[in-house]
Design a protein around this motif. Structure first.
Motif, PDB file in Angstrom:
ATOM      1  N   LEU A 211       0.837  -1.270   0.000  1.00 60.20           N
ATOM      2  CA  LEU A 211      -0.153  -0.061   0.040  1.00 60.20           C
ATOM      3  C   LEU A 211       0.927   1.183  -0.143  1.00 60.20           C
ATOM      4  O   LEU A 211       1.664   1.428   1.023  1.00 60.20           O
TER       5      LEU A 211
ATOM      6  N   ASP B 232      -4.087   3.332  -2.453  1.00 60.35           N
ATOM      7  CA  ASP B 232      -4.572   3.199  -1.087  1.00 60.35           C
ATOM      8  C   ASP B 232      -6.100   3.789  -0.928  1.00 60.35           C
ATOM      9  O   ASP B 232      -6.389   3.874   0.169  1.00 60.35           O
TER      10      ASP B 232
ATOM     11  N   VAL C 119      -1.769  -7.115   2.932  1.00 60.77           N
ATOM     12  CA  VAL C 119      -1.745  -5.642   2.640  1.00 60.77           C
ATOM     13  C   VAL C 119      -0.458  -5.353   3.688  1.00 60.77           C
ATOM     14  O   VAL C 119      -0.375  -5.432   4.810  1.00 60.77           O
TER      15      VAL C 119
END
Ligand code: SF4
Length: 389
Positions: A238, A244, A267
Motif C-alpha cells: 500500500l 490506497d 496488505v
C-alpha cells in the motif's frame, strides 16, 4: 573488465518458452524473429535484439535465456515471502536472478531486478548448479526453495531445472511473482511449482502502465493460478496516494473474493525506496483500513504486514468459523500454532485452506540470514562499475 550485460549473455542456453515466427507477407517482419511467451509482454523479438526484460534475447533465430547463475541467495522465514498458509515457520531457501519485466519506481529489490536497466544496480552473479542449490537448501533444513527478489517468470526454464531437483529432494517450491504470466508459462510451471505469490500492485490499468505493464494479463493469471491448483497468496504493497483509496482497494478485494474468499490477502506497508521517495511511509491505520475493506469484501484471511507491533492481531490466522486463533505471529516469528494434523481448527473442526504439515516443525529462523554457499562463492566475473545498460 566485462560489463554485466556481457557476462549475462554468456550464462544462457536456448529457452523452451518461445516459438519461431515466419516473415509476414507485408514485409513488416523478416525471417528470424521469435515469440517469447514467458511473461505477459508476449515479446516478438527480431534477430539480435532482447525482449522487454533484457535478459532473454534472439540470436540467429533462437531465443537464449538465463541459465546457471544466481543473482542473490538468502535464507528467509517463509513468512517473509510472504506465505502464511504454507508450512508456517519453515525456512525458504531463496534464489534471485537478475532483471525484471516491469520497472517499478518503488522496487524494494531494485539492485537485482533493475540490474540491466539502472547503472547503479550492480549485483555480481554467482555460478551455481541446481544440485548445489538444493544440496545447500537441504543441509540448512529448508522446507521450500523459492524463486524471488526479481521476476521469476523471465527465468522460468532455469527455475524449473532447479525445482525438478528440489522435488527429488522432497522440497516445496514457490514463485514470488508480479503475476504477469501467460497461460502457456503457467502450464509449463504447474508440475513443478507448488506455491505462487502474486504481487497485485494496483487495481488500475493506468497505474500498471506507469510500472511498465498492463493489468489484464495479471488479473487473468490470478484467476488461472487459482483454478490450476497452485497454492495462491496475494500481496498488495500500500503506497499512500498511489493505490490506497477505499474505492480501489474495495474493487481489488472484491475481485479476489469473487475468485475465492479463501485466497489470503496481505496488505503491506511501503517504505521510501529506490526512486519513489515522495509518498510517506504507510501508516498502520492504512493497513488496518485495508484489512477491514478485505473483510467486508468477504475475504476470510487478510493480513497486515511490515509493521509488527502496530497492527494488533492482524498478523495472525483465525478460524473463520469460530474465531479461534490458529497461528499466532509477530512479524516473521511464529508464537503459537494450533492447527490439527489435518490442517483444521482444533475447536470446531473447520478445514483451513493451505499447505500444512502434519505438525508444526518449529522455526529454524525468524530473521533472514545468508547461506554459507553465498558467502564463500566467487562471482562469475568482476563486473565493471556503472555499466549495466
Ligand atoms: S520474458 Fe517477457 S519481457 Fe522477457 S522476452 Fe519474454 S515476453 Fe518479453
Amino acid at each position: 573488465m566485462p560489463a554485466l550485460k556481457e557476462v549475462l549473455e554468456k550464462t544462457v542456453r536456448e529457452g523452451e518458452l518461445y516459438e519461431p515466427l515466419g516473415p509476414t507477407a507485408s514485409g513488416e517482419r523478416a525471417a528470424g524473429w521469435v515469440h517469447c511467451y514467458a511473461c505477459g509482454h508476449d515479446c516478438k523479438i527480431p534477430d539480435g535484439q532482447a525482449g522487454v526484460c533484457k535478459v532473454r534475447f534472439n540470436r540467429g533465430g533462437k531465443l537464449f535465456v538465463p541459465w546457471g547463475y544466481a543473482g542473490s541467495l538468502q535464507c528467509d522465514p517463509i513468512e517473509k515471502k510472504p506465505f502464511f498458509h504454507a508450512v508456517p515457520g519453515a525456512l525458504a531457501f531463496s534464489l534471485g536472478m537478475l532483471g525484471c519485466d516491469l520497472h517499478c519506481s518503488y522496487c524494494q529489490n531494485w539492485v537485482t531486478s533493475q540490474a540491466l536497466r539502472d547503472p547503479d544496480a550492480v549485483s555480481p552473479p554467482m555460478r551455481v548448479t541446481p544440485e548445489e542449490l538444493v544440496e545447500e537448501a537441504v543441509r540448512l533444513g529448508a522446507r521450500a526453495i523459492v524463486s524471488t527478489y526479481n521476476e521469476p517468470l523471465i527465468t522460468s526454464e532455469w527455475a524449473v531445472a532447479i525445482f525438478k531437483e528440489a522435488k527429488r529432494a522432497g522440497l516445496l517450491t514457490g514463485y514470488v511473482s508480479n503475476g504477469n504470466a501467460t497461460p502457456r508459462v503457467l502450464e509449463y510451471l504447474r508440475p513443478w511449482v507448488d506455491l505462487y505469490k502474486v504481487d497485485l500492485k494496483s487495481f488500475d490499468d493506468r497505474h500498471y502502465r506507469q510500472l511498465g505493464g498492463r493489468i489484464a494479463p495479471i488479473l487473468d493469471s490470478i484467476r488461472r493460478i487459482h483454478a490450476m491448483g497452485f497454492w495462491l497468496e496475494i500481496v498488495t504493497l500500500l503506497i499512500p496516494g498511489f493505490n490506497d483509496s477505499d474505492d480501489e482497494l474495495t474493487r481489488l478485494a472484491e475481485f479476489l473474493s469473487g475468485i475465492s474468499p479463501d485466497i489470503p490477502w496481505h496488505v503491506t506497508a511501503f517504505h521510501k525506496d529506490y526512486k519513489m521517495t515522495d509518498p510517506d511511509n504507510t501508516p498502520a491505520e492504512t493497513l488496518l483500513r485495508a484489512a477491514e475493506i478485505g473483510k467486508r469484501a468477504g475475504l476470510r484471511f487478510v493480513y497486515a504486514g511490515n509493521l509488527p507491533g502496530y497492527v494488533g492481531d492482524r498478523e495472525c490466522t483465525f478460524c473463520p468459523q469460530c474465531g479461534a486463533m490458529l497461528v499466532d505471529r509477530y512479524g516473521y516469528h511464529i508464537r503459537g500454532y494450533r492447527l490439527t494434523p489435518a490442517g483444521a481448527c482444533p475447536d470446531c473442526g473447520t478445514k483451513i485452506p493451505g499447505r500444512w504439515e502434519r505438525e508444526f516443525g518449529g522455526q529454524l529462523a525468524s530473521v533472514p540470514f545468508l547461506p554459507r554457499a553465498r558467502r564463500r562463492r566467487e562471482p562469475l566475473a568482476t563486473i565493471a562499475p556503472n555499466c549495466g545498460t
